[in-house]
Design an enzyme around this catalytic site. Structure first.
Site, PDB file in Angstrom:
ATOM      1  N   CYS A 130       0.830  -1.199   0.000  1.00 58.82           N
ATOM      2  CA  CYS A 130       0.000   0.000   0.000  1.00 58.82           C
ATOM      3  C   CYS A 130       0.871   1.259   0.000  1.00 58.82           C
ATOM      4  O   CYS A 130       1.439   1.614   1.026  1.00 58.82           O
ATOM      5  CB  CYS A 130      -0.906  -0.023   1.229  1.00 58.82           C
ATOM      6  SG  CYS A 130      -1.890   1.460   1.419  1.00 58.82           S
ATOM      7  N   CYS A 133      -0.006   3.916   2.483  1.00 57.87           N
ATOM      8  CA  CYS A 133       0.286   3.563   3.872  1.00 57.87           C
ATOM      9  C   CYS A 133       1.783   3.585   4.131  1.00 57.87           C
ATOM     10  O   CYS A 133       2.254   4.183   5.085  1.00 57.87           O
ATOM     11  CB  CYS A 133      -0.235   2.162   4.178  1.00 57.87           C
ATOM     12  SG  CYS A 133      -1.878   1.835   3.521  1.00 57.87           S
ATOM     13  N   ASP A 134       2.533   2.903   3.273  1.00 57.79           N
ATOM     14  CA  ASP A 134       3.930   2.615   3.573  1.00 57.79           C
ATOM     15  C   ASP A 134       4.933   3.450   2.786  1.00 57.79           C
ATOM     16  O   ASP A 134       6.132   3.412   3.074  1.00 57.79           O
ATOM     17  CB  ASP A 134       4.213   1.123   3.345  1.00 57.79           C
ATOM     18  CG  ASP A 134       3.401   0.254   4.294  1.00 57.79           C
ATOM     19  OD1 ASP A 134       2.942   0.779   5.326  1.00 57.79           O
ATOM     20  OD2 ASP A 134       3.215  -0.944   4.007  1.00 57.79           O
TER      21      ASP A 134
HETATM   22  P1  FAD Z   1     -10.743  -6.261   5.972  1.00 60.53           P
HETATM   23  O1  FAD Z   1      -9.870  -5.493   6.869  1.00 60.53           O
HETATM   24  O2  FAD Z   1     -10.129  -7.045   4.870  1.00 60.53           O
HETATM   25  O3  FAD Z   1     -11.626  -7.234   6.880  1.00 60.53           O
HETATM   26  C1  FAD Z   1     -12.404  -8.246   6.303  1.00 60.53           C
HETATM   27  C2  FAD Z   1     -13.010  -9.108   7.380  1.00 60.53           C
HETATM   28  O4  FAD Z   1     -13.867 -10.086   6.781  1.00 60.53           O
HETATM   29  C3  FAD Z   1     -12.013  -9.907   8.207  1.00 60.53           C
HETATM   30  O5  FAD Z   1     -12.485 -10.032   9.523  1.00 60.53           O
HETATM   31  C4  FAD Z   1     -12.031 -11.261   7.502  1.00 60.53           C
HETATM   32  O6  FAD Z   1     -11.584 -12.331   8.330  1.00 60.53           O
HETATM   33  C5  FAD Z   1     -13.497 -11.380   7.212  1.00 60.53           C
HETATM   34  N1  FAD Z   1     -13.904 -12.352   6.183  1.00 60.53           N
HETATM   35  C6  FAD Z   1     -13.455 -12.488   4.912  1.00 60.53           C
HETATM   36  N2  FAD Z   1     -14.130 -13.469   4.274  1.00 60.53           N
HETATM   37  C7  FAD Z   1     -15.038 -13.954   5.162  1.00 60.53           C
HETATM   38  C8  FAD Z   1     -16.035 -14.961   5.120  1.00 60.53           C
HETATM   39  N3  FAD Z   1     -16.290 -15.683   4.013  1.00 60.53           N
HETATM   40  N4  FAD Z   1     -16.772 -15.198   6.253  1.00 60.53           N
HETATM   41  C9  FAD Z   1     -16.565 -14.482   7.379  1.00 60.53           C
HETATM   42  N5  FAD Z   1     -15.642 -13.512   7.476  1.00 60.53           N
HETATM   43  C10 FAD Z   1     -14.889 -13.252   6.380  1.00 60.53           C
HETATM   44  N6  FAD Z   1      -5.207   1.389   5.379  1.00 60.53           N
HETATM   45  C11 FAD Z   1      -5.009   2.582   5.969  1.00 60.53           C
HETATM   46  O7  FAD Z   1      -5.934   3.392   6.036  1.00 60.53           O
HETATM   47  N7  FAD Z   1      -3.792   2.882   6.544  1.00 60.53           N
HETATM   48  C12 FAD Z   1      -2.746   2.019   6.545  1.00 60.53           C
HETATM   49  O8  FAD Z   1      -1.668   2.333   7.051  1.00 60.53           O
HETATM   50  C13 FAD Z   1      -2.935   0.743   5.925  1.00 60.53           C
HETATM   51  N8  FAD Z   1      -1.923  -0.160   5.870  1.00 60.53           N
HETATM   52  C14 FAD Z   1      -2.157  -1.385   5.329  1.00 60.53           C
HETATM   53  C15 FAD Z   1      -1.134  -2.336   5.374  1.00 60.53           C
HETATM   54  C16 FAD Z   1      -1.342  -3.606   4.893  1.00 60.53           C
HETATM   55  C17 FAD Z   1      -0.220  -4.613   4.986  1.00 60.53           C
HETATM   56  C18 FAD Z   1      -2.605  -3.949   4.335  1.00 60.53           C
HETATM   57  C19 FAD Z   1      -2.862  -5.353   3.840  1.00 60.53           C
HETATM   58  C20 FAD Z   1      -3.624  -3.010   4.259  1.00 60.53           C
HETATM   59  C21 FAD Z   1      -3.410  -1.718   4.755  1.00 60.53           C
HETATM   60  N9  FAD Z   1      -4.414  -0.735   4.713  1.00 60.53           N
HETATM   61  C22 FAD Z   1      -4.212   0.469   5.345  1.00 60.53           C
HETATM   62  C23 FAD Z   1      -5.729  -0.997   4.091  1.00 60.53           C
HETATM   63  C24 FAD Z   1      -6.788  -1.319   5.155  1.00 60.53           C
HETATM   64  O9  FAD Z   1      -6.280  -2.300   6.028  1.00 60.53           O
HETATM   65  C25 FAD Z   1      -8.079  -1.799   4.495  1.00 60.53           C
HETATM   66  O10 FAD Z   1      -8.570  -0.820   3.602  1.00 60.53           O
HETATM   67  C26 FAD Z   1      -9.166  -2.080   5.547  1.00 60.53           C
HETATM   68  O11 FAD Z   1      -8.739  -3.030   6.486  1.00 60.53           O
HETATM   69  C27 FAD Z   1     -10.438  -2.587   4.874  1.00 60.53           C
HETATM   70  O12 FAD Z   1     -11.361  -2.913   5.867  1.00 60.53           O
HETATM   71  P2  FAD Z   1     -12.528  -3.958   5.610  1.00 60.53           P
HETATM   72  O13 FAD Z   1     -13.240  -4.052   6.915  1.00 60.53           O
HETATM   73  O14 FAD Z   1     -13.285  -3.564   4.411  1.00 60.53           O
HETATM   74  O15 FAD Z   1     -11.820  -5.335   5.238  1.00 60.53           O
END
Ligand code: FAD
Length: 302
Positions: A130, A133-134
Site C-alpha cells: 500500500c 500507507c507505507d
Molecule cells: P478487511 O480489513 O479485509 O476485513 C475483512 C473481514 O472479513 C475480516 O475479519 C475477515 O476475516 C473477514 N472475512 C473475509 N471473508 C469472510 C467470510 N467468508 N466469512 C466471514 N468472514 C470473512 N489502510 C489505511 O488506512 N492505513 C494504513 O496504514 C494501511 N496499511 C495497510 C497495510 C497492509 C499490509 C494492508 C494489507 C492493508 C493496509 N491498509 C491500510 C488498508 C486497510 O487495512 C483496508 O482498507 C481495511 O482493512 C479494509 O477494511 P474492511 O473491513 O473492508 O476489510
C-alpha cells in the site's frame, strides 16, 4: 434472529456493527478473523486523529468498542453462502445457519501476491502493498513497483515524490495503465520502467536489499539493489462465496449505492469488498457506518 448481521470483522464490519447496535437493534458479527487486514499492518499513520498506531493495537480498540455494545461476535467463523427466504439466511462453513432481517457484507479484500521467493519472508521488512500507507517509510530510498497497470503506475508516481528512485517492473511488453498516467510516469526523472520483466526473487538479509528479474526476451537475469518492493498486481475482494444474487463488477467487487445497498434488498455491503474507489481504514469505517444506517432505514420500512 438478528436485525442486522454483519459478515466480516475488519474496520468496515466493526463500524457497521457499532452503528447498528447504537440503534438498539439485535446485532451480530461473523468473522473469519476479527481485525481483518489491520491485524497485518505494522504502523498506521493516516487514521485521522491518531498520529501513529499499530495494527494489532487498533484491532484491540475496535474489539473493545464492539464489545461495549453487547454485539454477538462469532469469531473464527467463515460464511459460506447466503440466501434470502422470508429472512436472510447465512450458512457458515461449520454448517450452522444464522437468520437475520438484514445483512451487511464487509468481507474485505486481499492483495494479490506475486508468489516469488522472498515475498513472504520480507513482508513488512521491505515488501509492501500500500503506497498510501507505507510510501513514507521509504523516504530517500530506492524501491521497485511490480505491476504496470493503473495501480502500479499510480503507485510509482506517488512514490517518485517521496523516494530516491523507482524501478517499475512490468511482465508484459508494455504498460497497461491509462495514457495520462503513463505520460506522467515517463516525465519523471527518477523512474525507470522495465517491461518484459519476470520477477524471480526478492533478496535480502534481515530486510530487502534487492530484486532479481529475467528479461523475457533474452532470458538474461538482472539484479537491482534497492530497499523496498511494492507489489501492485491487484486487490482481490473476498466475495467468491457469493452467488449472482449479489451484483458485482468484473473484478468481483460488490456494487453498492449511496446507502450501501446491494442488488438484493435487505443486503448491504461496505469496505474493501465493494466497488469503492479507494481502500483505506478510514474509508471502510465510513462505508460501514453508511451500510448500517442504510440497513436501519430498510428495517423501519419493512
Ligand atoms: P478487511 O480489513 O479485509 O476485513 C475483512 C473481514 O472479513 C475480516 O475479519 C475477515 O476475516 C473477514 N472475512 C473475509 N471473508 C469472510 C467470510 N467468508 N466469512 C466471514 N468472514 C470473512 N489502510 C489505511 O488506512 N492505513 C494504513 O496504514 C494501511 N496499511 C495497510 C497495510 C497492509 C499490509 C494492508 C494489507 C492493508 C493496509 N491498509 C491500510 C488498508 C486497510 O487495512 C483496508 O482498507 C481495511 O482493512 C479494509 O477494511 P474492511 O473491513 O473492508 O476489510
Amino acid at each position: 434472529p438478528y436485525d442486522v448481521l454483519v459478515v466480516g470483522g475488519g474496520p468496515a464490519g466493526s463500524s457497521a456493527a457499532i452503528y447498528a447496535a447504537r440503534k438498539g437493534i439485535r446485532t451480530g458479527i461473523v468473522a473469519e478473523r476479527f481485525g481483518g487486514q489491520v491485524l497485518d499492518t505494522m504502523s498506521i499513520e493516516n487514521f485521522i486523529s491518531v498520529k501513529q498506531t499499530e495494527g494489532p493495537k487498533l484491532v484491540a480498540s475496535l474489539e473493545e468498542h464492539v464489545k461495549d455494545y453487547g454485539i454477538d461476535v462469532m469469531n473464527l467463523q467463515r460464511a459460506k453462502r447466503l440466501e434470502k427466504k422470508d429472512m436472510i439466511e447465512l450458512e457458515l462453513e461449520n454448517g450452522a445457519v444464522l437468520k437475520s432481517k438484514s445483512l451487511i457484507i464487509s468481507t474485505g479484500a486481499r492483495w494479490r501476491n506475486i508468489g516469488v521467493p522472498g515475498e513472504q519472508e520480507f513482508k513488512n521488512k521491505g515488501v509492501a502493498y500500500c503506497p498510501h500507507c507505507d510510501g513514507p517509510l521509504f523516504e530517500g530510498k530506492d524501491v521497485a513497483v511490480i505491476g504496470g497497470g493503473n495501480s502500479g503506475v499510480e503507485a510509482a508516481i506517488d512514490l517518485a515524490g517521496i523516494v530516491n528512485h523507482v524501478t517499475v517492473l512490468e511482465f508484459n511488453s508494455e504498460l497497461k495503465a491509462d495514457d495520462v498516467l503513463q505520460k506522467r510516469l515517463y516525465s519523471l526523472p527518477n523512474v525507470t520502467v522495465i517491461t518484459n520483466a519476470q520477477t524471480q526473487k526478492i533478496t535480502g538479509t534481515d530486510k530487502v536489499n534487492g530484486i532479481t528479474y529475467t528479461d523475457r526476451d533474452t532470458h538474461e537475469e538482472h539484479h537491482v539493489e534497492l530497499q523496498g518492493v511494492f507489489v501492485q498486481i491487484g486487490l482481490v475482494p473476498n466475495t467468491d462465496w457469493l452467488d449472482e444474487s449479489i451484483e458485482r463488477t468484473r473484478f468481483g467487487e460488490i456494487i453498492v449505492d449511496k446507502h450501501g445497498s446491494t442488488s438484493l434488498p435487505g443486503v448491504f455491503a461496505a469496505g474493501d469488498c465493494t466497488d469503492s474507489a479507494y481502500n483505506q481504514i478510514i474509508i471502510s469505517m465510513g462505508s460501514g457506518a453508511t451500510a448500517a444506517l442504510g440497513a436501519f432505514d430498510y428495517l423501519i420500512r419493512n
